[in-house]
Design a protein around this motif. Sequence first.
Motif, mmCIF file in Angstrom:
data_model
loop_
_atom_site.group_PDB
_atom_site.id
_atom_site.type_symbol
_atom_site.label_atom_id
_atom_site.label_comp_id
_atom_site.label_asym_id
_atom_site.label_seq_id
_atom_site.Cartn_x
_atom_site.Cartn_y
_atom_site.Cartn_z
ATOM 1 N N TRP A 153 0.850 -1.184 0.000
ATOM 2 C CA TRP A 153 0.000 0.000 0.000
ATOM 3 C C TRP A 153 0.889 1.238 0.000
ATOM 4 O O TRP A 153 1.806 1.348 0.818
ATOM 5 N N LEU A 154 0.645 2.137 -0.932
ATOM 6 C CA LEU A 154 1.339 3.413 -0.994
ATOM 7 C C LEU A 154 0.312 4.531 -1.095
ATOM 8 O O LEU A 154 -0.822 4.303 -1.519
ATOM 9 N N ARG A 155 0.762 5.707 -0.708
ATOM 10 C CA ARG A 155 -0.119 6.863 -0.843
ATOM 11 C C ARG A 155 0.728 8.075 -1.198
ATOM 12 O O ARG A 155 1.802 8.277 -0.631
ATOM 13 N N GLN A 156 0.263 8.865 -2.147
ATOM 14 C CA GLN A 156 0.944 10.081 -2.534
ATOM 15 C C GLN A 156 -0.099 11.162 -2.774
ATOM 16 O O GLN A 156 -1.286 10.870 -2.951
ATOM 17 N N GLY A 157 0.341 12.394 -2.766
ATOM 18 C CA GLY A 157 -0.625 13.452 -3.010
ATOM 19 C C GLY A 157 -0.059 14.816 -2.729
ATOM 20 O O GLY A 157 1.096 14.984 -2.335
ATOM 21 N N ASP A 158 -0.905 15.815 -2.939
ATOM 22 C CA ASP A 158 -0.568 17.200 -2.673
ATOM 23 C C ASP A 158 -1.794 17.882 -2.069
ATOM 24 O O ASP A 158 -2.687 17.218 -1.535
ATOM 25 N N ASP A 159 -1.859 19.203 -2.188
ATOM 26 C CA ASP A 159 -2.968 19.936 -1.577
ATOM 27 C C ASP A 159 -4.305 19.686 -2.281
ATOM 28 O O ASP A 159 -5.362 19.925 -1.689
ATOM 29 N N ARG A 160 -4.280 19.218 -3.527
ATOM 30 C CA ARG A 160 -5.527 19.062 -4.280
ATOM 31 C C ARG A 160 -5.889 17.612 -4.569
ATOM 32 O O ARG A 160 -7.068 17.260 -4.609
ATOM 33 N N GLY A 224 -19.151 7.055 -12.478
ATOM 34 C CA GLY A 224 -20.339 7.157 -13.317
ATOM 35 C C GLY A 224 -20.103 6.931 -14.788
ATOM 36 O O GLY A 224 -21.007 7.157 -15.599
ATOM 37 N N GLU A 225 -18.913 6.459 -15.206
ATOM 38 C CA GLU A 225 -18.606 6.240 -16.615
ATOM 39 C C GLU A 225 -18.072 4.823 -16.803
ATOM 40 O O GLU A 225 -17.624 4.175 -15.872
ATOM 41 N N SER A 226 -18.139 4.353 -18.056
ATOM 42 C CA SER A 226 -17.655 3.018 -18.374
ATOM 43 C C SER A 226 -16.135 3.011 -18.445
ATOM 44 O O SER A 226 -15.494 4.050 -18.601
ATOM 45 N N SER A 227 -15.557 1.836 -18.328
ATOM 46 C CA SER A 227 -14.093 1.715 -18.291
ATOM 47 C C SER A 227 -13.492 1.852 -19.680
ATOM 48 O O SER A 227 -14.136 1.549 -20.693
ATOM 49 N N VAL A 228 -12.254 2.288 -19.708
ATOM 50 C CA VAL A 228 -11.498 2.476 -20.949
ATOM 51 C C VAL A 228 -10.181 1.746 -20.805
ATOM 52 O O VAL A 228 -9.488 1.883 -19.795
ATOM 53 N N ARG A 229 -9.813 0.968 -21.826
ATOM 54 C CA ARG A 229 -8.563 0.213 -21.799
ATOM 55 C C ARG A 229 -7.494 0.933 -22.624
ATOM 56 O O ARG A 229 -7.795 1.570 -23.628
ATOM 57 N N SER A 230 -6.217 0.780 -22.180
ATOM 58 C CA SER A 230 -5.090 1.319 -22.931
ATOM 59 C C SER A 230 -3.858 0.475 -22.631
ATOM 60 O O SER A 230 -3.755 -0.155 -21.575
ATOM 61 N N ASP A 231 -2.937 0.462 -23.606
ATOM 62 C CA ASP A 231 -1.724 -0.341 -23.424
ATOM 63 C C ASP A 231 -0.800 0.236 -22.365
ATOM 64 O O ASP A 231 -0.171 -0.516 -21.609
ATOM 65 N N SER A 232 -0.699 1.546 -22.307
ATOM 66 C CA SER A 232 0.170 2.187 -21.314
ATOM 67 C C SER A 232 -0.389 3.555 -20.948
ATOM 68 O O SER A 232 -1.149 4.157 -21.721
ATOM 69 N N LEU A 233 0.005 4.018 -19.792
ATOM 70 C CA LEU A 233 -0.480 5.297 -19.306
ATOM 71 C C LEU A 233 0.527 5.830 -18.298
ATOM 72 O O LEU A 233 1.127 5.065 -17.530
ATOM 73 N N SER A 234 0.730 7.144 -18.304
ATOM 74 C CA SER A 234 1.642 7.787 -17.357
ATOM 75 C C SER A 234 0.840 8.619 -16.364
ATOM 76 O O SER A 234 -0.061 9.358 -16.767
ATOM 77 N N ILE A 235 1.186 8.484 -15.091
ATOM 78 C CA ILE A 235 0.534 9.218 -14.010
ATOM 79 C C ILE A 235 1.597 9.989 -13.245
ATOM 80 O O ILE A 235 2.622 9.422 -12.850
ATOM 81 N N ARG A 236 1.368 11.287 -13.053
ATOM 82 C CA ARG A 236 2.334 12.111 -12.333
ATOM 83 C C ARG A 236 2.502 11.597 -10.898
ATOM 84 O O ARG A 236 1.547 11.194 -10.244
ATOM 85 N N SER A 237 3.741 11.645 -10.410
ATOM 86 C CA SER A 237 4.037 11.140 -9.080
ATOM 87 C C SER A 237 4.937 12.116 -8.340
ATOM 88 O O SER A 237 5.853 12.703 -8.926
ATOM 89 N N SER A 238 4.677 12.283 -7.054
ATOM 90 C CA SER A 238 5.541 13.102 -6.199
ATOM 91 C C SER A 238 6.609 12.267 -5.516
ATOM 92 O O SER A 238 7.414 12.795 -4.743
ATOM 93 N N LEU A 239 6.654 10.968 -5.793
ATOM 94 C CA LEU A 239 7.625 10.063 -5.191
ATOM 95 C C LEU A 239 8.792 9.843 -6.133
ATOM 96 O O LEU A 239 8.658 9.952 -7.353
ATOM 97 N N LEU A 265 6.765 14.336 2.724
ATOM 98 C CA LEU A 265 5.997 13.539 1.770
ATOM 99 C C LEU A 265 4.923 12.707 2.474
ATOM 100 O O LEU A 265 3.824 12.532 1.946
ATOM 101 N N THR A 266 5.250 12.205 3.647
ATOM 102 C CA THR A 266 4.271 11.403 4.390
ATOM 103 C C THR A 266 3.074 12.246 4.802
ATOM 104 O O THR A 266 1.915 11.818 4.693
ATOM 105 N N GLU A 267 3.337 13.457 5.269
ATOM 106 C CA GLU A 267 2.235 14.334 5.668
ATOM 107 C C GLU A 267 1.449 14.833 4.465
ATOM 108 O O GLU A 267 0.226 15.003 4.549
ATOM 109 N N GLN A 268 2.114 15.059 3.334
ATOM 110 C CA GLN A 268 1.397 15.439 2.119
ATOM 111 C C GLN A 268 0.447 14.342 1.672
ATOM 112 O O GLN A 268 -0.635 14.621 1.128
ATOM 113 N N ALA A 269 0.868 13.090 1.896
ATOM 114 C CA ALA A 269 0.031 11.964 1.499
ATOM 115 C C ALA A 269 -1.098 11.698 2.486
ATOM 116 O O ALA A 269 -1.919 10.807 2.259
#
Length: 367
Positions: A153-160, A224-239, A265-269
């Motif tokens: 289990w990991l958690r990351q995040g910022d103010d939003r 509320g929306e149907s799922s979408v498949r893709s071969d690859s995807l990039s997600i921004r990370s603060s880690l 970082l722990t408190e941001q998450a």
Amino acid sequence: MIGLGKLERYVMSRMLTSVGSALAVIAAVIILVSFVNLSREVAVRADVGVAQLFALTLLQTPSIVLLLLPFVFLFGGMAAYVGLNRRSELVAMRAAGISAWRFILPSAMVAAVIGALVVLVFNPLAAAASARYESDRANLMENYLTDAPKEVWLRQGDDRTQMVIHARQRDTAEGRVRLKGVSLFVYQKNQQGRPEFKRRLEAAEAQLYPGYWKLTDVKEASAGESSVRSDSLSIRSSLDAESAMERFAAPESIAFWRLPAAIRLTEQAGFSANGYRLRFQQLLATPVLFAAMLILSAAFSLRLARLGGLAGLAGAGVGLGFVVFFFNEFSGALADADIIPLFAAAWAPPVVALLSGLALLCYTEDG
């Protein structure tokens, strides 16, 4: 040692020699015990050689030595002062009208300086060796470890935005972070500051690169929306790879220089960083603890040998050292449970030990 006389330098050299000898003995015992434990632990691997076991032992040893360094100063200091006492050198010093404060306080200051160097230099090296030990041990015992965690289990995040990451398996070999069977839950804070679920991503694999996660074989579903498949995807990370692996590690295995970033970082998450804050304060108090142990060792070793009872006093000093050690651990447990403040838990044991040593010295020297 500018400004110190020959007497102070002599006593200090005896103290440093005894502390070095105590360190060598304790390190040798740690290496022996660790080697035996690792030999039993990896006995299921018939292809593991002695060289590999010894290399793992050397990687594990610094973190254990770091834990036991207060006892190194306690035992080394007692050996130095008892040796001076038995050779009647303390008798000669007192006959010359020299107070024990004159040679004990400079030695305590040197112990505090060594404590600062341990925190700033040796602690990061021990943390790096510990991380390498965990990685090499995991690679060596791959498919054999029965106590390895099955889920991550990991958690990351910022103010939003907050993101919770769940994976069935992790791979942290060679400094990389690769997760398999990954689920990502993305939340966004509303105007009231409460997190609201936005989307969920399922991926066969996720690998952490500088600034982003790269997901493969992805299925994404928004609220509320149907799922979408893709071969690859990039997600921004603060880690980064190091901070992500620190989430799998105990606070004791994180380097001193990395602790402020780990706290942030722990408190941001959205997690509590009390464990990291306590460890940071304990490291800051390390020089005081080393000086306190050295002063305690002197307080229990200055009784003149001809008066008798020196062995009993030395044994009492060793017992008090263990009391200080367990008091330190007990205070940390109370702080983890939010029973006492973190600052008090970190600083109370070394300060109490220091004041106890000074009080005993005052009683011994000044009556």
